[in-house]
Design an enzyme around this catalytic site. Structure first.
Site, short mmCIF file in Angstrom:
data_model
loop_
_atom_site.label_atom_id
_atom_site.label_comp_id
_atom_site.label_asym_id
_atom_site.label_seq_id
_atom_site.Cartn_x
_atom_site.Cartn_y
_atom_site.Cartn_z
N GLU A 173 0.79 -1.23 0.00
CA GLU A 173 0.00 0.00 0.00
C GLU A 173 0.83 1.29 0.00
O GLU A 173 0.73 2.11 0.92
CB GLU A 173 -0.96 0.00 1.19
CG GLU A 173 -2.05 -1.06 1.07
CD GLU A 173 -3.16 -0.90 2.09
OE1 GLU A 173 -2.97 -0.14 3.07
OE2 GLU A 173 -4.21 -1.52 1.91
N GLU A 342 -5.96 -8.27 0.95
CA GLU A 342 -6.79 -7.59 1.94
C GLU A 342 -8.12 -7.25 1.29
O GLU A 342 -8.15 -6.78 0.15
CB GLU A 342 -6.16 -6.29 2.47
CG GLU A 342 -4.93 -6.46 3.34
CD GLU A 342 -4.41 -5.12 3.86
OE1 GLU A 342 -5.23 -4.17 3.95
OE2 GLU A 342 -3.21 -5.01 4.15
#
Length: 643
Positions: A173, A342
């Site tokens: 991320e 995720e």
């Protein structure tokens, strides 16, 4: 809803449920959060048949422990890393009580976070090692990672240390520190180059023993949005430094140069796709083994406005866009799979004290189920998925004054602050709902796209999963075929729903009952999920196979996924093999649409195939959410004769 128990449903040669790939938890067997919670670990692993999924945290503290090379400032001491790697292998070997769970790590994913392994150039503590040095360029970070993967893990069967993961995410991320105003200075080009440096370096060193590499592990996917740039870029830090110390121009130039990019900020639609994902695929698609993706709802509960829901059409369009461009660029035989490392919900919940945490958890349980149903439709493409549920995650806590703000996505929570007594949050209900599902996927069909359906057979047991994407209960008629003469002795029904009688706004509830007679219909609660477990008198053996094949259309605007305004278009889907037996056909059109167009109020919304008008009514998966445009996928039935 129809289920054909005797027809196996195969996609790309894959038809198994794959518990080890999809019923996973964001944890590893070495995690300290399990200390003192071994009974809960055993319940999760052995009673509920869950598998370890991901560890992106341990690499960070191991990097911080790395000694600086005395001859090379801001570089790792590679010899010292060898010694430290051997020490950690020995420490792992002492964890005898955890070793029985190794069988649940076969599909493990690992990686690193931006701080401290990537040269984020932050001058704060989070970017430095415990020995007061930090990487200043991507070559240094890649050098450390090659040595880490080669020297810190078990290299042969029966050897010492923790096993290498199957998947390695190069950086986790990067959009979060870059695009939310945190301190990270980088260009997208540097991140892509970093992926290639790591992959090439580890492959050169380890060869066939290397894990599979992927990226770019993006956090918030809105591919059509004009949002692709750092909130504080290199110019910001240049101005900050020069403003405080005009003599520091050289230092300021360093930050500005590190963030220099060839991609101008245009503010145009699809900027996120053009600048980030398309360019990443161009630069790294032929050099990585998979694309790592995160998908999150931003729900409307306790959020100003209606939020932004991604479950449903948004997920479909995101995955379709990635897949189409990958195939367009490298060919269908070179298509990279996706690891959904995720998924779930994010929101401003951590900043709100006094929320009913059980009601809050419902906002994550909903996409856990609905998104998983979408991933299971792509068993050959989404090769791993994991709901975001770290265990205790006290690293995500923070305090303001005397108030503790707990990280809101954890599997365990303290009964009271400082008590040391931890209990399951509502997220355990996801794993309890799916605890038994396994087997071979069989053919299903729903007459409503908002009712997701999937089914599996495992010996004399059949599993039928129903998920309701609509915000109101739905009664579903069940039509079963292909098991004539094979009597059903019982049906266990598990129903995960929001119970309005619990709390002011309701709380998640998981009912579990057994019926002696198969129901002709069931009612699934609003945005709820139901698993029906059928026990047959004898094993169900599918004797037919439905083979699902996907054909990709030509580019509709040169090399990019299609975009156009106010005009009709014609396009070809070439190489289609006409079915010789019974078949069902769907035309998928993914993109960003004006809402009126999708709801059929726009008279231009007409689709023909080979001149045959398609009988299409306005229906799509899930809700629109709070945005004036809809990013999603139109799924239009096509008569076989029209081909």
């Amino acid at each position: 809803m129809d289920v054909n128990w005797n027809i196996e449903h195969s996609v790309g040669g894959v038809s198994d449920f794959g518990r080890e790939r999809h019923i996973t938890v964001h944890s590893s067997l070495i995690e300290n959060d399990w200390n003192g919670e071994e009974d809960k670990l055993d319940y999760l692993m052995n009673d509920l048949d869950v598998y370890f999924g991901r560890d992106n945290g341990s690499s960070g503290w191991k990097f911080r422990a790395t000694v600086e090379d005395p001859a090379r400032p801001n570089h790792p001491d590679l010899d010292a890393m060898v010694d430290y790697g051997e020490y950690l292998k020995g420490e792992y070997d002492l964890l005898l009580h955890r070793h029985p769970y190794e069988v649940r790590q076969g599909e493990m994913s690992m990686g690193t976070n931006p701080h401290p392994t990537y040269p984020t150039l932050s001058w704060y503590e989070n970017a430095a090692t415990w020995h007061d040095w930090q990487p200043m360029d991507i070559e240094t970070s890649a050098e450390w990672m090659v040595q880490y993967l080669d020297k810190y893990f078990r290299t042969s069967p029966g050897g010492s240390g923790e096993a290498l993961p199957k998947y390695w995410e190069v950086i986790n991320e990067p959009d979060i520190p870059l695009m939310t105003g945190q301190f990270m200075v980088s260009s997208w080009e540097s991140i892509w180059a970093y992926h290639n440096l790591v992959a090439d370096g580890v492959w050169d060193r380890m060869g066939a023993d290397a894990p599979l590499f992927g990226g770019m592990t993006w956090g918030q996917h809105d591919l059509y949005m004009a949002d692709a740039y750092s909130r504080f870029d290199g110019q910001y830090y240049y101005d900050l430094i020069v403003g405080n110390d005009p003599s520091a121009t050289n230092g300021a130039n360093f930050y500005r140069d590190a963030a220099a990019t060839a991609y101008p900020q245009t503010g145009a639609w699809w900027e996120q796709w053009d600048t980030i994902w398309e360019a990443f695929i161009d630069a790294c698609g032929s050099n990585v083994d998979f694309y790592a993706v995160h998908l999150y709802d931003w729900p409307g509960w306790q959020v100003a406005g209606d939020g932004a829901l991604r479950a449903g059409g948004h997920v479909e369009a995101t995955l379709d866009t990635l897949e189409w461009y990958d195939v367009h660029s490298f060919g269908v035989s070179n298509r990279n799979p996706v690891v959904l490392s995720e998924y779930g919900t994010v929101g401003p919940y951590q900043k709100q004290l006094g929320l009913d945490t059980k009601r809050r958890d419902w906002e994550s349980l909903k996409p856990f189920n609905s998104m998983l149903m979408q991933f299971l439709e792509r068993p050959d493409y989404v090769v791993k998925s994991m709901p975001f549920t770290p265990i205790k995650a006290t690293w995500g806590d923070y305090t303001i004054g005397n108030d503790l703000y707990r990280y809101p996505y954890t599997m365990l929570d303290e009964t009271s602050e400082g008590s040391g007594v931890w209990e399951w949050t509502e997220y355990i209900k996801f794993y309890e709902l799916w605890s038994d599902v396994d087997g071979t996927r069989v053919d299903t069909r729903s007459s409503d796209l908002d009712i997701q359906v999937d089914a599996y057979v495992d010996g004399n047991t059949g599993y039928l999963i129903l998920n309701n994407l609509e915000p109101n209960p739905k009664t579903i008629k069940l039509n079963a075929f292909g098991a004539d003469g094979n009597a059903i002795s019982s049906v266990r029904v598990k129903h995960l729903y929001l119970d309005g009688s619990l709390g002011a706004e309701g709380q998640p509830a998981l009912s579990d009952q057994t019926l002696m007679t198969p129901p002709g219909s069931v009612t699934v609660g609003a945005e709820a999920t139901m698993v029906l477990q059928f026990t047959f008198a004898s094993p169900v053996v599918p004797d037919e196979t439905a083979v699902e094949t996907k054909y990709y259309g030509e580019s509709l605007s040169g090399t990019k996924p299609f975009r156009v305004a106010n005009s009709s278009i014609s396009a070809r889907i070439n190489g289609v093999t006409l079915p010789s037996a019974d078949a069902e056909v769907t035309l998928r059109i993914s993109g960003m649409f004006w809402y009126d167009f999708v709801t059929m109020t726009d008279p231009r919304n007409q689709v023909t195939i080979n001149g045959t008008p398609l009988d299409y009514v306005a229906d799509w998966r899930g809700e629109k959410g709070g945005r004036p445009r809809w990013f999603g996928t139109l799924e239009i039935p096509v008569p076989v004769a029209a081909l």
